[in-house]
Design a protein around this motif. Structure first.
Motif, PDB file in Angstrom:
ATOM      1  N   ARG A  64      -4.665  38.633  -6.793  1.00  0.00           N
ATOM      2  CA  ARG A  64      -6.134  38.720  -6.674  1.00  0.00           C
ATOM      3  C   ARG A  64      -6.524  38.444  -5.229  1.00  0.00           C
ATOM      4  O   ARG A  64      -5.771  37.818  -4.483  1.00  0.00           O
ATOM      5  N   PHE A  65      -7.727  38.922  -4.874  1.00  0.00           N
ATOM      6  CA  PHE A  65      -8.218  38.713  -3.512  1.00  0.00           C
ATOM      7  C   PHE A  65      -9.735  38.754  -3.501  1.00  0.00           C
ATOM      8  O   PHE A  65     -10.366  39.341  -4.384  1.00  0.00           O
ATOM      9  N   SER A  83     -13.251  42.043  11.033  1.00  0.00           N
ATOM     10  CA  SER A  83     -12.727  40.678  10.912  1.00  0.00           C
ATOM     11  C   SER A  83     -13.393  40.011   9.719  1.00  0.00           C
ATOM     12  O   SER A  83     -14.579  40.237   9.448  1.00  0.00           O
ATOM     13  N   TYR A  84     -12.613  39.170   9.013  1.00  0.00           N
ATOM     14  CA  TYR A  84     -13.117  38.557   7.782  1.00  0.00           C
ATOM     15  C   TYR A  84     -12.210  37.424   7.336  1.00  0.00           C
ATOM     16  O   TYR A  84     -11.109  37.238   7.875  1.00  0.00           O
ATOM     17  N   LEU A  85     -12.659  36.702   6.324  1.00  0.00           N
ATOM     18  CA  LEU A  85     -11.861  35.682   5.663  1.00  0.00           C
ATOM     19  C   LEU A  85     -11.354  36.259   4.350  1.00  0.00           C
ATOM     20  O   LEU A  85     -12.146  36.755   3.542  1.00  0.00           O
ATOM     21  N   ALA A  86     -10.037  36.208   4.155  1.00  0.00           N
ATOM     22  CA  ALA A  86      -9.428  36.671   2.901  1.00  0.00           C
ATOM     23  C   ALA A  86      -8.956  35.453   2.115  1.00  0.00           C
ATOM     24  O   ALA A  86      -8.264  34.586   2.651  1.00  0.00           O
ATOM     25  N   CYS A  87      -9.353  35.394   0.856  1.00  0.00           N
ATOM     26  CA  CYS A  87      -8.859  34.384  -0.084  1.00  0.00           C
ATOM     27  C   CYS A  87      -8.071  35.151  -1.133  1.00  0.00           C
ATOM     28  O   CYS A  87      -8.602  36.085  -1.739  1.00  0.00           O
ATOM     29  N   GLY A  92       3.610  35.352  -8.281  1.00  0.00           N
ATOM     30  CA  GLY A  92       4.552  34.254  -8.496  1.00  0.00           C
ATOM     31  C   GLY A  92       3.997  32.877  -8.216  1.00  0.00           C
ATOM     32  O   GLY A  92       4.690  31.880  -8.398  1.00  0.00           O
ATOM     33  N   THR A  93       2.749  32.802  -7.776  1.00  0.00           N
ATOM     34  CA  THR A  93       2.127  31.498  -7.531  1.00  0.00           C
ATOM     35  C   THR A  93       0.630  31.578  -7.814  1.00  0.00           C
ATOM     36  O   THR A  93       0.017  32.619  -7.603  1.00  0.00           O
ATOM     37  N   ASP A  94       0.094  30.493  -8.292  1.00  0.00           N
ATOM     38  CA  ASP A  94      -1.354  30.419  -8.503  1.00  0.00           C
ATOM     39  C   ASP A  94      -2.051  29.721  -7.342  1.00  0.00           C
ATOM     40  O   ASP A  94      -3.262  29.548  -7.357  1.00  0.00           O
ATOM     41  N   THR A  95      -1.269  29.307  -6.350  1.00  0.00           N
ATOM     42  CA  THR A  95      -1.831  28.606  -5.205  1.00  0.00           C
ATOM     43  C   THR A  95      -2.596  29.591  -4.325  1.00  0.00           C
ATOM     44  O   THR A  95      -2.011  30.530  -3.789  1.00  0.00           O
ATOM     45  N   PRO A  96      -3.903  29.388  -4.202  1.00  0.00           N
ATOM     46  CA  PRO A  96      -4.679  30.303  -3.354  1.00  0.00           C
ATOM     47  C   PRO A  96      -4.369  30.085  -1.872  1.00  0.00           C
ATOM     48  O   PRO A  96      -4.049  28.975  -1.445  1.00  0.00           O
ATOM     49  N   GLU A  97      -4.440  31.165  -1.119  1.00  0.00           N
ATOM     50  CA  GLU A  97      -4.269  31.123   0.328  1.00  0.00           C
ATOM     51  C   GLU A  97      -5.534  31.664   0.978  1.00  0.00           C
ATOM     52  O   GLU A  97      -6.256  32.466   0.381  1.00  0.00           O
ATOM     53  N   GLN A 118      -3.988  41.567  12.227  1.00  0.00           N
ATOM     54  CA  GLN A 118      -3.451  40.240  12.523  1.00  0.00           C
ATOM     55  C   GLN A 118      -4.039  39.244  11.544  1.00  0.00           C
ATOM     56  O   GLN A 118      -5.256  39.198  11.337  1.00  0.00           O
ATOM     57  N   ASP A 119      -3.140  38.446  10.938  1.00  0.00           N
ATOM     58  CA  ASP A 119      -3.551  37.415   9.984  1.00  0.00           C
ATOM     59  C   ASP A 119      -3.342  36.042  10.610  1.00  0.00           C
ATOM     60  O   ASP A 119      -2.273  35.769  11.163  1.00  0.00           O
ATOM     61  N   THR A 120      -4.353  35.179  10.496  1.00  0.00           N
ATOM     62  CA  THR A 120      -4.287  33.819  11.004  1.00  0.00           C
ATOM     63  C   THR A 120      -4.601  32.880   9.849  1.00  0.00           C
ATOM     64  O   THR A 120      -5.703  32.946   9.290  1.00  0.00           O
ATOM     65  N   PRO A 121      -3.648  32.024   9.459  1.00  0.00           N
ATOM     66  CA  PRO A 121      -3.920  31.098   8.356  1.00  0.00           C
ATOM     67  C   PRO A 121      -5.156  30.253   8.642  1.00  0.00           C
ATOM     68  O   PRO A 121      -5.342  29.764   9.758  1.00  0.00           O
ATOM     69  N   ALA A 122      -5.993  30.097   7.633  1.00  0.00           N
ATOM     70  CA  ALA A 122      -7.188  29.250   7.750  1.00  0.00           C
ATOM     71  C   ALA A 122      -6.809  27.833   7.382  1.00  0.00           C
ATOM     72  O   ALA A 122      -6.177  27.587   6.354  1.00  0.00           O
ATOM     73  N   LEU A 123      -7.123  26.897   8.245  1.00  0.00           N
ATOM     74  CA  LEU A 123      -6.775  25.496   7.995  1.00  0.00           C
ATOM     75  C   LEU A 123      -7.909  24.761   7.323  1.00  0.00           C
ATOM     76  O   LEU A 123      -9.026  25.107   7.363  1.00  0.00           O
TER      77      LEU A 123
END
Length: 123
Positions: A64-65, A83-87, A92-97, A118-123
């Protein structure tokens, strides 16, 4: 609607198709969205078109996204960056990123193709 609002809607629709291809495991849809010279820059390293498509060889990679805070900037004639924020959640995991994504799109006739992302992890 302004030209920038129309562009934002068009590129958001294109970007959602890429994400939906990841959910559906649809290699053909993913391939159709990417330029032959596509370059992805990810926390895991660089990816070309073949490796981006190849992540779907065993089926879907995302369950899902949701995309939010979308912004567009024209980069020149026929080029723009979305540019945007993707959740999202991976298979294989239910942990959202959460990642901030910037994708450069090039107009190719009446359609847009993704040339860079380009993807940059959101902290």
């Amino acid at each position: 609607m302004t030209d920038d609002e129309t562009l934002l809607e068009d590129l958001a629709r294109c970007e959602r198709r890429v994400w939906q291809a990841l959910v559906d495991g649809d290699m053909a849809a993913d391939a159709a969205a990417l330029d032959d010279g596509f370059l992805g820059v990810y926390p895991t390293g660089f990816a070309d078109k073949a490796s981006h498509i190849g992540q779907l060889a065993d089926g879907p990679s995302v369950t899902r996204f949701a995309l939010s805070d979308l912004r567009v900037m024209r980069l020149g004639v026929g080029y723009a960056v979305l540019s945007y924020l993707a959740c999202f959640s991976r298979v294989g995991t239910d942990t959202p990123e959460r990642m901030f994504v910037s994708s450069i799109w090039r107009q190719d006739g009446s359609r847009w193709v993704n040339v860079f992302s380009q993807d940059t992890p959101a902290l």
